[in-house]
Design an enzyme around this catalytic site. Structure first.
Site, PDB file in Angstrom:
ATOM      1  N   ASP A  39      70.772 101.214  50.835  1.00  0.00           N
ATOM      2  CA  ASP A  39      70.813 101.608  52.312  1.00  0.00           C
ATOM      3  C   ASP A  39      69.442 102.408  52.786  1.00  0.00           C
ATOM      4  O   ASP A  39      68.912 101.985  53.615  1.00  0.00           O
ATOM      5  CB  ASP A  39      72.024 102.214  52.662  1.00  0.00           C
ATOM      6  CG  ASP A  39      72.272 103.555  52.156  1.00  0.00           C
ATOM      7  OD1 ASP A  39      71.773 103.895  51.143  1.00  0.00           O
ATOM      8  OD2 ASP A  39      73.278 104.385  52.566  1.00  0.00           O
ATOM      9  N   SER A  70      89.373 124.110  57.794  1.00  0.00           N
ATOM     10  CA  SER A  70      89.509 122.846  56.697  1.00  0.00           C
ATOM     11  C   SER A  70      90.977 123.244  56.085  1.00  0.00           C
ATOM     12  O   SER A  70      90.600 124.392  55.222  1.00  0.00           O
ATOM     13  CB  SER A  70      88.436 122.641  55.722  1.00  0.00           C
ATOM     14  OG  SER A  70      88.921 121.885  54.648  1.00  0.00           O
ATOM     15  N   GLY A 125      83.790 114.668  47.310  1.00  0.00           N
ATOM     16  CA  GLY A 125      82.856 114.824  46.282  1.00  0.00           C
ATOM     17  C   GLY A 125      82.896 113.717  45.329  1.00  0.00           C
ATOM     18  O   GLY A 125      82.515 113.943  44.225  1.00  0.00           O
ATOM     19  N   LEU A 128      83.651 108.382  47.575  1.00  0.00           N
ATOM     20  CA  LEU A 128      84.142 107.666  48.610  1.00  0.00           C
ATOM     21  C   LEU A 128      83.892 108.161  49.807  1.00  0.00           C
ATOM     22  O   LEU A 128      84.559 107.888  50.789  1.00  0.00           O
ATOM     23  CB  LEU A 128      85.643 107.576  48.254  1.00  0.00           C
ATOM     24  CG  LEU A 128      86.108 107.185  46.729  1.00  0.00           C
ATOM     25  CD1 LEU A 128      87.577 107.024  46.656  1.00  0.00           C
ATOM     26  CD2 LEU A 128      85.459 105.778  46.407  1.00  0.00           C
ATOM     27  N   SER A 130      83.697 111.337  51.494  1.00  0.00           N
ATOM     28  CA  SER A 130      84.303 112.219  52.252  1.00  0.00           C
ATOM     29  C   SER A 130      83.617 112.845  53.487  1.00  0.00           C
ATOM     30  O   SER A 130      83.976 113.343  54.459  1.00  0.00           O
ATOM     31  CB  SER A 130      84.919 113.590  51.377  1.00  0.00           C
ATOM     32  OG  SER A 130      83.974 114.282  50.910  1.00  0.00           O
ATOM     33  N   ASP A 173      77.437 105.020  54.997  1.00  0.00           N
ATOM     34  CA  ASP A 173      78.586 105.900  55.097  1.00  0.00           C
ATOM     35  C   ASP A 173      79.109 106.086  56.446  1.00  0.00           C
ATOM     36  O   ASP A 173      80.420 105.877  56.747  1.00  0.00           O
ATOM     37  CB  ASP A 173      78.534 106.982  54.379  1.00  0.00           C
ATOM     38  CG  ASP A 173      78.189 107.070  52.906  1.00  0.00           C
ATOM     39  OD1 ASP A 173      78.028 105.676  52.289  1.00  0.00           O
ATOM     40  OD2 ASP A 173      78.101 108.007  51.998  1.00  0.00           O
TER      41      ASP A 173
HETATM   42  P1  ADP Z   1      81.430 112.466  48.931  1.00  0.00           P
HETATM   43  O1  ADP Z   1      80.721 112.037  50.205  1.00  0.00           O
HETATM   44  O2  ADP Z   1      81.016 111.209  48.023  1.00  0.00           O
HETATM   45  O3  ADP Z   1      82.755 112.602  49.071  1.00  0.00           O
HETATM   46  P2  ADP Z   1      79.554 114.674  49.269  1.00  0.00           P
HETATM   47  O4  ADP Z   1      78.928 115.616  48.358  1.00  0.00           O
HETATM   48  O5  ADP Z   1      78.646 113.715  50.127  1.00  0.00           O
HETATM   49  O6  ADP Z   1      80.543 113.630  48.411  1.00  0.00           O
HETATM   50  O7  ADP Z   1      80.352 115.352  50.274  1.00  0.00           O
HETATM   51  C1  ADP Z   1      80.984 116.202  49.924  1.00  0.00           C
HETATM   52  C2  ADP Z   1      81.075 117.577  50.926  1.00  0.00           C
HETATM   53  O8  ADP Z   1      81.714 117.349  52.106  1.00  0.00           O
HETATM   54  C3  ADP Z   1      82.192 118.431  50.296  1.00  0.00           C
HETATM   55  O9  ADP Z   1      81.491 119.499  49.305  1.00  0.00           O
HETATM   56  C4  ADP Z   1      82.096 119.405  51.655  1.00  0.00           C
HETATM   57  O10 ADP Z   1      81.139 120.266  51.894  1.00  0.00           O
HETATM   58  C5  ADP Z   1      82.225 118.236  52.408  1.00  0.00           C
HETATM   59  N1  ADP Z   1      83.725 117.774  52.905  1.00  0.00           N
HETATM   60  C6  ADP Z   1      84.020 116.606  52.820  1.00  0.00           C
HETATM   61  N2  ADP Z   1      85.341 116.729  53.415  1.00  0.00           N
HETATM   62  C7  ADP Z   1      85.768 117.982  53.734  1.00  0.00           C
HETATM   63  C8  ADP Z   1      87.017 118.786  54.250  1.00  0.00           C
HETATM   64  N3  ADP Z   1      88.002 117.989  54.290  1.00  0.00           N
HETATM   65  N4  ADP Z   1      86.846 119.896  54.390  1.00  0.00           N
HETATM   66  C9  ADP Z   1      85.646 120.702  54.353  1.00  0.00           C
HETATM   67  N5  ADP Z   1      84.606 120.086  53.671  1.00  0.00           N
HETATM   68  C10 ADP Z   1      84.619 118.797  53.543  1.00  0.00           C
HETATM   69 MG    MG Z   2      78.675 111.685  50.783  1.00  0.00          MG
END
Ligand code: ADP
Ligand code: MG
Length: 388
Positions: A39, A70, A125, A128, A130, A173
């Site tokens: 991408d 959160s 993390g 997928l 998040s 994403d």
């Molecule tokens: P991925 O996108 O693959 O899950 P990333 O490292 O890109 O992994 O993103 C993960 C980060 O996004 C977490 O460490 C956190 O900082 C943030 N995050 C995602 N979902 C939440 C949530 N529900 N509450 C708080 N922080 C979140």
């Molecule tokens: Mg991510």
């Protein structure tokens, strides 16, 4: 009725106290079927949005403060609205929220004083996405139904991750969190930013399997690969000045530059160029219902990420090697940035249960960890959840 919104409203009131005018927004995580690390090279990707998603509950607040709780982390962040434009990242989860609020303000969308609750069913993390789910769900909540072009929304959230979180990610994403389609995958052209909806053959099921590990190396290696691809483009441009990104490079071009490109940038470029070709071939095979070919392409993608792009790890390789040795498996590969996170597996539906049991047992035996397994049901992109 789906109990999710009621449970969210109750949780919101437990945390912030009684509230009226609650609204709930949802943005999905995604699994990328094929097209990895392409991408940010402006190539092709083919994710599907998942029914795992981030939900945000929002209600107006009386003071000029944005407060976000959160529920996953049981942590709250709060920022006076006036301080948002000059805010500095604090290198924690709040950056994803504040980054989005800041980009909204910079783009001229006022950010309201509000209390927000965030709850995500996307494993955090694990590859997928998040992160895009929380960005897009928070942006949708803060916009509160004000009109925005979907593509603008995706770009704005990507800027939050690039500029404030400091992750030089591509558009995939955020794009799929916005444009996800129920029942289908989406092939995205990351240069034109157009997409094509691709129905997947019914005779295959996709399962994501979580290694339950995330090696520290991940985010630095990601930045490193982005830089290595840019370095490869610089060398290629000396002979082909029209080349703007690896998207413009063909396998034939790479072959003719074999003595000019140093070995490492050459390998990185080969992954990206062949991966773009694999996305196109995967879409074609999918249209023709050629399940075996689809599976072969998934495995070829994994081998390229493992050997040329070097972003896999022992746990991912073990899951892929084990999966393809089991009956009823068309193919498997790592998905997401790498160095842990998930694999995606294409399996015959009638073998799916036995497959899950077998791979779970093998992984447990080898690494002492129980892998979580998520059936991938293609779902819709961002939206307001109405049944409250
Ligand atoms: P991925 O996108 O693959 O899950 P990333 O490292 O890109 O992994 O993103 C993960 C980060 O996004 C977490 O460490 C956190 O900082 C943030 N995050 C995602 N979902 C939440 C949530 N529900 N509450 C708080 N922080 C979140
Ligand atoms: Mg991510």
């Amino acid at each position: 009725m789906d109990g999710t919104p009621r449970f969210l409203a109750q949780s919101f009131e437990q945390h912030f106290g009684p509230a009226s005018a609650l609204r709930v927004f949802r943005a999905p995580g995604r699994v990328n079927l094929i097209g990895e690390h392409t991408d940010y090279n402006l190539g092709f990707v083919m994710p599907m949005a998942l029914d795992l998603a981030c939900f945000t509950v929002i209600a107006p607040a009386p003071d000029r403060v944005l407060r976000v709780y959160s529920m996953n982390l049981e942590q709250e962040g709060s920022w006076p609205l006036d301080a948002i434009p000059s805010a500095q990242p604090s290198r924690d989860w709040g950056d994803y929220v504040l980054g989005v609020a800041r980009e909204l303000q910079l783009a001229g969308y006022g950010v309201p004083a509000a209390n927000l609750l965030v709850w995500s069913t996307v494993p955090v993390g694990s590859g997928l996405s998040s992160s895009a789910a929380i960005e897009v769900a928070v942006a949708a909540a803060l916009l509160g139904g004000r009109s925005i072009e979907p593509l603008e929304l995706a770009k704005l959230c990507r800027r939050a991750e690039n500029n404030f979180v400091g992750m030089p990610c591509g558009i995939m994403d955020q794009y799929i969190a916005v444009f996800g389609r129920e029942g289908a995958a989406v092939k995205i052209d990351c240069r034109s930013l157009d997409h094509e909806v691709v129905k997947l053959p019914a005779q295959a099921e996709f399962l994501a399997i979580n290694t339950m590990v995330k090696h520290e190396l991940g985010s630095s290696a990601y930045r490193h690969r982005v830089a290595e691809c840019a370095a490869a483009v610089e060398v290629i441009r000396k002979t082909h000045p029209q080349v703007q990104s690896l998207r413009d490079v063909t396998s034939a071009m790479l072959a003719s530059l074999a003595d000019q490109l140093p070995p490492v940038p050459a390998k990185r470029a080969r992954h990206v160029v062949t991966e773009d070709e694999r996305v196109e071939a995967f879409v074609e095979a999918s249209r023709q219902g050629d399940l075996r070919r689809m599976g072969e392409l998934l495995v070829a993608s994994h081998r390229s990420l493992q050997h040329d792009y070097e972003v896999s790890c022992e746990e991912l390789d073990f899951l892929v090697d084990t999966a393809i040795s089991l009956p009823g498996v068309y193919g498997a590969r790592m998905t997401g940035g790498g160095f842990g996170g998930c694999t995606v597996n294409m399996v015959q539906p009638e073998h799916a249960l036995r497959f899950q049991a077998a791979i779970s047992e093998a992984y447990q035996k080898r690494f002492g960890l129980t892998p979580e397994i998520y059936p991938c049901r293609p779902s819709a992109g961002v939206g307001e959840v109405t049944a409250l």
